[in-house]
Design an enzyme around this catalytic site. Sequence first.
Site, PDB file in Angstrom:
ATOM      1  N   THR A 196       0.892  -1.144   0.000  1.00 38.77           N
ATOM      2  CA  THR A 196       0.000   0.000   0.000  1.00 38.77           C
ATOM      3  C   THR A 196       0.930   1.193   0.000  1.00 38.77           C
ATOM      4  OG1 THR A 196      -1.666  -1.120   1.339  1.00 38.77           O
ATOM      5  CG2 THR A 196      -1.725   1.255   1.375  1.00 38.77           C
ATOM      6  N   ASP A 227      -8.753  -2.144   3.941  1.00 39.15           N
ATOM      7  CA  ASP A 227      -8.883  -0.964   4.787  1.00 39.15           C
ATOM      8  C   ASP A 227      -8.521   0.338   4.079  1.00 39.15           C
ATOM      9  OD1 ASP A 227      -6.171  -1.911   4.723  1.00 39.15           O
ATOM     10  OD2 ASP A 227      -5.705  -0.515   6.335  1.00 39.15           O
TER      11      ASP A 227
END
Lengths: 328, 328
Positions: A196, A227
């Site tokens: 990420t 998330d």
Amino acid sequence: MVCRFFPLRLLRVLVLILVACAPVRTPKPPALDWAIALHGGAGAIPRDTPAEERDRYLASLQAALQLGVDRLDAGAGAMDVVEEVVRLLEDDPLFNAGKGAVFNLDGVNELDASIMDGRDLSCGAVAGVTTVKNPISLARKVMEATPHVLLAADGAEAFADEMGVERVSPEYYYTERRWQALQEARSKSGAEPHGTVGVVALDRDGHLAAATSTGGLTAKRFGRIGDSPIIGAGTYADDRTCAVSATGQGEEFIRHGVARTISLLMENGRTVRQAAADVVGGRLRPGDGGIVAVAADGAVAMVYNTDGMFRGAADASGRFEVHIWEAP
Amino acid sequence: MVCRFFPLRLLRVLVLILVACAPVRTPKPPALDWAIALHGGAGAIPRDTPAEERDRYLASLQAALQLGVDRLDAGAGAMDVVEEVVRLLEDDPLFNAGKGAVFNLDGVNELDASIMDGRDLSCGAVAGVTTVKNPISLARKVMEATPHVLLAADGAEAFADEMGVERVSPEYYYTERRWQALQEARSKSGAEPHGTVGVVALDRDGHLAAATSTGGLTAKRFGRIGDSPIIGAGTYADDRTCAVSATGQGEEFIRHGVARTISLLMENGRTVRQAAADVVGGRLRPGDGGIVAVAADGAVAMVYNTDGMFRGAADASGRFEVHIWEAP
């Protein structure tokens, strides 16, 4: 004698209790004019990574950090800075976001991103887009041009068309390395480093912003949302507390509302480093991932419970550092 | 004399300060064996709603509450109870979830749901499904049969097929009333009562669970995801604190991480009613919506900042009540 000593001794005990009860106040360092922190993923990054590859990562992190430093020093707003730096990381094939996104189980690249403005808690996010070159910019459009926070899949793609956001063909995301990672993941139940990218910034006007972008998990199930596009889990920003971007096992970060929890712990008086340590060290499990955060006073936290985290931080005092494993 | 009185007076002052510093402890009522609360949406529910329509809503709320009471009293687990009661509300055309889901701007019904188990923070959610009869049961399958928390759109539908979850044709969700609401929304920028259903429960084993299901906003943009499938925003459950289900202007509930925030405020010593009042009264804007919550000791909070909220609560002490506007 009883009159003379007993109350005095009791007095000392009470004073000690009072001191112990009082909130601990450590001297506060002066607030910084601006600060930035970023990450490019956390996970089991092998210590014996070849020096050449390691240096490529460090160079990419340095270039991204330098862009943020130049813009913040020149007075750019935190929202613009986190978006621009995330775009650079999205365009870099080294990181699992944008161009370098991993493949899902069906061999498709599904991308997620979110952005949040600490001034007024404005936020925007997209999930499951497959043809948007820079998902972080689409997330910002969701924030600015719709009453919504999160648009997913086909609806998000249709919105990208309306906004004139740059589209690419799915082949754009093809990298040999990610394709091989999918073949490996399909043949075993192995985990690869969580990937990420995320950037948090404090600007000269005292505003905070956070942005996160990802290609998700290699071999994830079609339609899985982690998330990164979930405000409160992977991303949060509030001028009164901090800006946070997370990376790791997304499901755990949703379960614990990681980014929002760090902000709330700061509302209750913790420093950004204490709050981050509580959440990453005390609530998540070892190996889950990490976070970068910057507080309203410019203090930075970069905390992870994995072997390493691609990360960097800089501020107005001249700090400028990038790391993969523990800092020397 | 100085020896005699000065330290004693100081002692009194110090004792007073100590007492003032000590956490306030109000006498705790005995914990209840089980408790349940539910909602069917909050919003600008007209006070002059015809008696017949009002009574239909109250009867539906009573029937759902009674199902929960019977099951909890018989010793059913909180997870089973919240799923079963939400299924009943999803099948009821009166509420904006399942059968009674509203239409999006394109005239499609897109449904979202989530469920969370307070025992270990396990959770599952689906977003943007269009052919699943009971989205709450698909959310539970995501929790139990995948490593993921949230599946969206086509990926969630494909997963429903794999799991053998009941599918329906999109016409199943057609109700004349919701279709008319879309026509009205298309012709003006009017807001209709926020609709969502949610159930929270404490079972005889001391476990908490929460479940939320919705058809979203009338005339919402295709692909928009609100707070209902977002763990930490619309739904949260933790045996150590409380179970929460929210309803209202979803974007605001995401921004403030409403359900997770109530849980965290309880970690810091607030009661469920104090925590709910802080969030709904202090952080959200008037008109945003409301929440139902049950604490680990069976205390219930039903708090809203709209004209009304379809809601009900019952517990092992014999409490059994349903309301739309303020309680008498």
